[in-house]
Design an enzyme around this catalytic site. Structure first.
Site, mmCIF file in Angstrom:
data_model
loop_
_atom_site.group_PDB
_atom_site.id
_atom_site.type_symbol
_atom_site.label_atom_id
_atom_site.label_comp_id
_atom_site.label_asym_id
_atom_site.label_seq_id
_atom_site.Cartn_x
_atom_site.Cartn_y
_atom_site.Cartn_z
ATOM 1 N N CYS A 152 22.452 -28.208 -36.963
ATOM 2 C CA CYS A 152 22.508 -28.036 -38.414
ATOM 3 C C CYS A 152 23.240 -29.207 -39.074
ATOM 4 O O CYS A 152 24.303 -29.045 -39.679
ATOM 5 C CB CYS A 152 23.186 -26.710 -38.739
ATOM 6 S SG CYS A 152 22.870 -26.147 -40.405
ATOM 7 N N GLU A 153 22.688 -30.396 -38.926
ATOM 8 C CA GLU A 153 23.207 -31.622 -39.528
ATOM 9 C C GLU A 153 22.026 -32.535 -39.849
ATOM 10 O O GLU A 153 21.139 -32.700 -39.009
ATOM 11 C CB GLU A 153 24.133 -32.371 -38.550
ATOM 12 C CG GLU A 153 25.364 -31.636 -38.112
ATOM 13 C CD GLU A 153 26.507 -31.769 -39.102
ATOM 14 O OE1 GLU A 153 26.390 -32.582 -40.040
ATOM 15 O OE2 GLU A 153 27.507 -31.046 -38.935
ATOM 16 N N ARG A 184 27.720 -49.101 -18.664
ATOM 17 C CA ARG A 184 26.359 -49.062 -19.192
ATOM 18 C C ARG A 184 25.378 -49.844 -18.314
ATOM 19 O O ARG A 184 24.259 -49.404 -18.058
ATOM 20 C CB ARG A 184 26.366 -49.641 -20.610
ATOM 21 C CG ARG A 184 25.054 -49.513 -21.359
ATOM 22 C CD ARG A 184 25.095 -50.347 -22.648
ATOM 23 N NE ARG A 184 26.367 -50.259 -23.342
ATOM 24 C CZ ARG A 184 26.628 -49.410 -24.317
ATOM 25 N NH1 ARG A 184 25.695 -48.578 -24.725
ATOM 26 N NH2 ARG A 184 27.817 -49.408 -24.899
ATOM 27 N N GLY A 188 31.063 -54.576 -20.865
ATOM 28 C CA GLY A 188 30.341 -54.702 -22.118
ATOM 29 C C GLY A 188 28.944 -55.265 -22.009
ATOM 30 O O GLY A 188 28.264 -55.447 -23.020
ATOM 31 N N GLU A 211 34.680 -54.465 -15.364
ATOM 32 C CA GLU A 211 34.610 -53.034 -15.647
ATOM 33 C C GLU A 211 33.241 -52.748 -16.260
ATOM 34 O O GLU A 211 33.009 -53.043 -17.439
ATOM 35 C CB GLU A 211 35.702 -52.635 -16.648
ATOM 36 C CG GLU A 211 37.099 -53.063 -16.250
ATOM 37 C CD GLU A 211 38.084 -53.021 -17.415
ATOM 38 O OE1 GLU A 211 39.279 -53.212 -17.162
ATOM 39 O OE2 GLU A 211 37.659 -52.819 -18.566
#
Length: 418
Positions: free
Chosen positions: A347-348, A281, A239, A278
């Site tokens: 298309c959003e 990132r 994290g 772990e």
């Protein structure tokens, strides 16, 4: 020198001029720096020097095989959360006894694969999962090491979607339940309880939540040992975050991994246990960028838009988490700046890379780089709007290697029955 930097007003990755490299290349694409990955890994290894320490790379962040093999060669184990990730880890050469398997929804087939493989530990997250693991080991007549993920109810001060250590989150079990399951595992013929697992959230850049977790874990270890139960391992989760505002122009600042991780480990180093982490990132996040090309500029009565060829199907973090990623032109120019939304072709209305961002004026065909895109970029990509997955490149000094050639529409079509 920083891995990503401007030289003569042109963005470079290590010694590669990215403006020159992009000529003739289709966009968008992902590009990673081997030097930055190695530097991040070395920072982790340095933090664990002198300890019984197992750093594991979280495959969910980026599972490209070339990156997995590079990190494995640095001496890391693997953190997996699915049978697919376990198979990728093994195929990439990670030793089975250096793989930890977490996740709230392991299937019986995935549990069986983990047991047969002989992984370091299977991290259990519910009473029902515990029962299934016990049944599988009895059926296979094979022992497995297990740890129990505890939900410590500690606030990680991050986005709600990536906070994982509170009682309202789906992860882990309450302490009282974990203590009972640990005792039951110690009595089971084919289970070897080795320790406790926690993971309080992601993109945390301060030490305080981790130090609170360390104090909590010390209490848990004391309670288990008071019952005569052996605790060999503490899996501390991960994290640790990165600087998503890095625009490759400011002076290099200290990586959170260099300050936060040592503080976390030091708070537990006297417990006579193996410490497992772990990390995803913080290993690959700042080592990757997404390069995209400007298709059009558009002005409405209320907004200026820069429409690029990368979209939410390539990098969904801004849409999913309202996440900030730095955006810079590949070539710095003396031009006016405007407040714009950087959006993709999907298309959003939620398809954006940045909103109300003050950026240099872009022209049609200009190239830009989205920073901090090494983690949860391609790994979260999709074929939405039938957009193929994009190429990935790995830079080592002056050389660039294609590590994923990307997809074509034909590749996608071949997966279906016509």
């Amino acid at each position: 020198m920083r891995a990503f930097h401007f030289r003569n007003n042109v963005l470079h990755c290590e010694d590669v001029d990215l403006l020159r490299f992009s000529k003739g290349k289709s966009t968008p694409y992902y590009l990673y720096s081997q030097a930055q990955i190695v530097e991040n890994c070395q920072a982790v290894l340095q933090a664990g020097e002198g300890l019984d320490f197992l750093p594991c790379y979280a495959l969910k962040a980026n599972y490209n095989p070339a990156i997995l093999q590079l990190i494995r060669r640095m001496g890391f184990g693997a953190d997996v959360v699915s049978g697919g990730e376990l198979q990728f880890a093994l195929k990439a050469g990670f030793a089975a006894d250096k793989i930890v398997f977490a996740g709230v929804g392991k299937t019986e087939e995935e549990i069986e694969l983990a047991v047969r493989t002989g992984i370091h530990s299977l991290n259990i997250e519910s009473q029902e999962e515990f029962a299934v693991v016990r049944q599988v080991t009895q059926r296979l007549n094979k022992k497995v090491r297990v740890a129990f993920r505890i939900n410590p109810n500690i606030e990680a001060h991050t986005h709600d979607y990536i906070t994982t250590g509170r009682h309202l989150n789906k992860f882990g079990v309450p302490l009282s339940e974990a203590l009972t399951l640990y005792e039951q595992a110690a009595e089971a013929e084919y289970l070897e309880p080795v320790g406790i697992h926690v993971h309080i959230g992601s993109q945390i850049v301060q030490s305080k939540p981790f130090l609170e977790t360390a104090q909590y874990l010390r209490s848990v270890v004391e309670q288990l040992r008071a019952k005569g139960l052996e605790v060999k391992t503490l899996d501390l989760g991960g994290g640790i975050g990165i600087d998503y505002e890095d625009d490759f122009q400011k002076a290099e600042t200290e990586l959170p991994i260099r300050s936060v991780l040592p503080a976390y480990l030091n708070a537990l180093k006297d417990l006579d246990v193996k410490l497992v982490v772990e990390l995803g990132r913080s290993i690959i996040g700042n080592a990757g960028i997404l390069v995209s090309r400007v298709l059009y500029r558009k002005q409405t009565p209320l907004k200026r838009f820069v429409i690029v060829d990368a979209a939410m199907n390539n990098l969904i973090r801004p849409s999913l988490y309202q996440a900030y990623h730095s955006i810079v032109p590949l070539e710095l120019k003396d031009v006016p700046k405007f407040k714009v939304d950087v959006v993709g072709p999907v298309c959003e209305s939620g398809d954006f890379l940045a909103k109300d961002r003050l950026l240099p004026r872009f022209e049609r065909g200009d190239l830009l780089a989205v920073g901090g895109a090494g983690a949860y970029g391609q790994a979260l990509a999709s074929n939405y709007n039938l957009r193929p997955l994009i190429p990935e490149y790995l830079v080592t000094a002056k050389e660039v290697k294609t590590i994923f050639k990307g997809q074509t529409i034909e590749d996608i079509a071949h997966q279906y029955t016509w």
